[in-house]
Scaffold this active site. Structure first.
Site, PDB file in Angstrom:
ATOM      1  N   ASP A   1       0.850  -1.184   0.000  1.00  0.00           N
ATOM      2  CA  ASP A   1       0.000   0.000   0.000  1.00  0.00           C
ATOM      3  C   ASP A   1       0.891   1.240   0.000  1.00  0.00           C
ATOM      4  O   ASP A   1       2.110   1.124  -0.032  1.00  0.00           O
ATOM      5  CB  ASP A   1      -0.931  -0.006   1.231  1.00  0.00           C
ATOM      6  CG  ASP A   1      -0.163   0.176   2.533  1.00  0.00           C
ATOM      7  OD1 ASP A   1       1.078   0.233   2.518  1.00  0.00           O
ATOM      8  OD2 ASP A   1      -0.817   0.273   3.588  1.00  0.00           O
TER       9      ASP A   1
ATOM     10  N   ASP B   1       1.364   4.704   2.297  1.00  0.00           N
ATOM     11  CA  ASP B   1       0.929   5.335   3.536  1.00  0.00           C
ATOM     12  C   ASP B   1       1.268   6.826   3.515  1.00  0.00           C
ATOM     13  O   ASP B   1       2.381   7.208   3.176  1.00  0.00           O
ATOM     14  CB  ASP B   1       1.628   4.683   4.732  1.00  0.00           C
ATOM     15  CG  ASP B   1       1.483   3.165   4.716  1.00  0.00           C
ATOM     16  OD1 ASP B   1       0.389   2.686   5.032  1.00  0.00           O
ATOM     17  OD2 ASP B   1       2.462   2.476   4.361  1.00  0.00           O
TER      18      ASP B   1
ATOM     19  N   ASP C   1      -3.383   4.477   2.556  1.00  0.00           N
ATOM     20  CA  ASP C   1      -3.772   4.815   3.932  1.00  0.00           C
ATOM     21  C   ASP C   1      -3.478   6.286   4.167  1.00  0.00           C
ATOM     22  O   ASP C   1      -2.365   6.736   3.957  1.00  0.00           O
ATOM     23  CB  ASP C   1      -2.944   4.018   4.961  1.00  0.00           C
ATOM     24  CG  ASP C   1      -3.381   2.566   5.058  1.00  0.00           C
ATOM     25  OD1 ASP C   1      -4.449   2.239   4.510  1.00  0.00           O
ATOM     26  OD2 ASP C   1      -2.648   1.788   5.673  1.00  0.00           O
TER      27      ASP C   1
HETATM   28  N1  DCT Z   1       1.523   1.283  11.696  1.00  0.00           N
HETATM   29  C1  DCT Z   1       1.158   1.857  12.892  1.00  0.00           C
HETATM   30  N2  DCT Z   1      -0.092   1.679  13.384  1.00  0.00           N
HETATM   31  C2  DCT Z   1      -0.985   0.979  12.678  1.00  0.00           C
HETATM   32  C3  DCT Z   1      -0.643   0.408  11.439  1.00  0.00           C
HETATM   33  C4  DCT Z   1       0.640   0.583  10.966  1.00  0.00           C
HETATM   34  O1  DCT Z   1       1.960   2.505  13.528  1.00  0.00           O
HETATM   35  N3  DCT Z   1      -2.198   0.824  13.167  1.00  0.00           N
HETATM   36  C5  DCT Z   1       2.863   1.502  11.203  1.00  0.00           C
HETATM   37  C6  DCT Z   1       3.754   0.314  11.186  1.00  0.00           C
HETATM   38  C7  DCT Z   1       4.340   0.275   9.797  1.00  0.00           C
HETATM   39  C8  DCT Z   1       3.737   1.458   9.070  1.00  0.00           C
HETATM   40  O2  DCT Z   1       2.739   1.968   9.898  1.00  0.00           O
HETATM   41  C9  DCT Z   1       3.201   1.137   7.726  1.00  0.00           C
HETATM   42  O3  DCT Z   1       2.378  -0.014   7.755  1.00  0.00           O
HETATM   43  P1  DCT Z   1       2.314  -0.991   6.503  1.00  0.00           P
HETATM   44  O4  DCT Z   1       1.859  -0.269   5.302  1.00  0.00           O
HETATM   45  O5  DCT Z   1       1.516  -2.181   6.914  1.00  0.00           O
HETATM   46  O6  DCT Z   1       3.825  -1.464   6.377  1.00  0.00           O
HETATM   47  P2  DCT Z   1       4.937  -1.085   5.338  1.00  0.00           P
HETATM   48  O7  DCT Z   1       6.199  -1.194   6.084  1.00  0.00           O
HETATM   49  O8  DCT Z   1       4.624   0.182   4.650  1.00  0.00           O
HETATM   50  O9  DCT Z   1       4.883  -2.308   4.339  1.00  0.00           O
HETATM   51  P3  DCT Z   1       4.286  -2.367   2.846  1.00  0.00           P
HETATM   52  O10 DCT Z   1       5.438  -1.984   1.986  1.00  0.00           O
HETATM   53  O11 DCT Z   1       3.880  -3.780   2.668  1.00  0.00           O
HETATM   54  O12 DCT Z   1       3.150  -1.424   2.739  1.00  0.00           O
HETATM   55 MG    MG Z   2       2.810   0.497   3.558  1.00  0.00          MG
END
Ligand code: DCT
Ligand code: MG
Length: 397
Positions: free
Chosen positions: A234, A236, A321
């Site tokens: 995703d 973020d 997100d």
């Molecule tokens: N996070 C957080 N609280 C949440 C969800 C996520 O603090 N409720 C943090 C932890 C990692 C970061 O946000 C991003 O989450 P992901 O998108 O799941 O991880 P990513 O490292 O970006 O992995 P990906 O490349 O798969 O998106």
């Molecule tokens: Mg991510």
């Protein structure tokens, strides 16, 4: 196709040893071995620098499969044991080739050592292979690959005797949530990973759109892309607006294929959560965005039949997100949402076990002084914790 071992596998890491442009050991002559003292390696990943240069993927992939299987079984302790071990090996500046190489390293319990030993001797782990062939694991893996489906839902479906996504789709008695319906609708797009180019394109859209509502707003890409990853599951974003609070609708409806706005649940005097894996209370939006992209003409079939091109899907669904934070909490939110998850877990564990402080995505509470510590940047948070600063691309723990 890039989903493997629980998360999208950064396909680039496979070639990193070849194309890597910054070799790890600094200013060492060929004969010199980089100074590395196993017993000095911290058990906390927030005291280690972990780039995407993983020399031990053979091991860490196996560990992540093991961890994922334990997650599906809701054995948190065993899951964490393997995630911590994976994180230590991701940090190692050399590939492990014998058991001696891991001597003195933290987080190397018996279960972990057994897996390492077998990979050292046989080249692969029979336990990880067993997991990959396990019926329950395979079902959970498929189920959780759907946006909106977690371990709890998978458990429910599995208990009903469902084994594949086809089974789920065929079962008309199931009540899918709005999120899960969107997850099935855009399934193919969402399981194919998000590229850096797509992240940049979406970033422009989000910034432009946010800007029309909040001209002064700060929009930052966080998550894996901020840590330098070239692909992700995703994208973020963290959004904050200096000045008066105004967190209304942020996006044009036409581009939003799915949007689930979680209203802020933040209560001002709330003490940071004790839960190591707690969600934060920010207003956030789990969205699926429509990214228009003229498909490269990879098939002459399309061009020769011009009138058919209307049928060709010229966009891709992308998981985005959006997290909206008050300006004062921006640094804490940025640190939390940049991840990695393991890095965040260890930061919080370090804060509570080593500093008697409580850290979450909103702030840092000093339990001795009984005050919240303000921070305007990530650097200040590390300083509050008495930790050396770790750059985002060194947080790939
Ligand atoms: N996070 C957080 N609280 C949440 C969800 C996520 O603090 N409720 C943090 C932890 C990692 C970061 O946000 C991003 O989450 P992901 O998108 O799941 O991880 P990513 O490292 O970006 O992995 P990906 O490349 O798969 O998106
Ligand atoms: Mg991510």
């Amino acid at each position: 196709a890039c989903m493997e071992a629980g998360r999208p596998v950064d396909s680039e890491t496979k070639y990193r040893l070849v194309e890597q442009d910054q070799p790890l050991p600094l200013n060492t002559s060929e004969s010199e071995v980089p100074s590395f003292i196993a017993s000095k390696v911290s058990q906390y990943s927030c005291q280690r620098k972990t780039t995407l240069n993983n020399y031990n993927m053979k091991f860490t992939d196996a560990f992540e499969i093991m961890a994922e299987n334990y997650e599906y079984k809701e054995s948190e302790i065993l899951c964490l044991e393997f995630l911590r071990a994976a994180s230590v090996l991701k940090f190692l500046p050399f590939p492990v080739t014998r058991m001696k190489d891991i001597q003195g390293l933290p987080c190397m319990g018996d279960r972990v050592r057994d897996v390492i030993e077998e990979i050292v001797e046989e080249g692969e782990s029979s336990r990880a292979k067993e997991v990959l062939n396990d019926e329950r694991y395979k079902s959970f893996k498929q189920f959780t690959s759907v946006f909106g489906v977690g371990v709890k839902t998978s458990e429910k479906w599995y208990r009903k005797g469902l084994r594949t996504l086809e089974d789920v789709k065929a079962d008309k008695t199931l009540k899918l949530s709005k999120m899960q319906k969107a997850g099935f609708l855009y399934y193919e797009d969402l399981v194919s990973c998000v590229s850096k180019a797509e992240a940049d394109a979406v970033s422009l859209i989000v910034k432009n759109t946010v800007c029309t509502f909040l001209p002064d707003a700060l929009v930052t890409i966080t998550g894996g892309f901020r840590r330098g990853k070239k692909i992700g599951h995703d994208i973020d974003f963290l959004i904050t607006n200096p000045g008066p609070r105004e967190d209304d609708e942020l996006l044009h409806k036409g581009l939003l294929l799915y949007c689930d706005i979680i209203e802020s649940t933040f209560a001002k005097e709330q003490i940071p959560s004790r839960n190591i894996d707690a969600m934060d209370n920010y207003q956030k939006c789990f969205a699926i965005l429509k990214l228009h992209q003229p498909r490269a003409d990879n098939s002459s079939y399309n061009t020769s039949k011009k009138f058919d091109t209307a049928e060709v899907k010229d966009w891709k669904a992308i998981r985005v997100d959006l997290v909206i934070t008050p300006f004062e909490q921006y640094a804490y939110a940025l640190l939390g949402w940049t991840g990695s998850r393991q890095f965040g877990r260890d930061l919080r564990r370090y804060a509570s076990h080593e500093r008697k402080m409580m850290l979450d995505n909103h702030g840092l509470y000093d339990r001795r002084k009984r005050i919240f510590l303000k921070a305007g940047s990530e650097e200040e948070i590390f300083a509050h914790l008495g930790l050396d600063y770790v750059e985002p691309w060194e947080r790939n723990a």
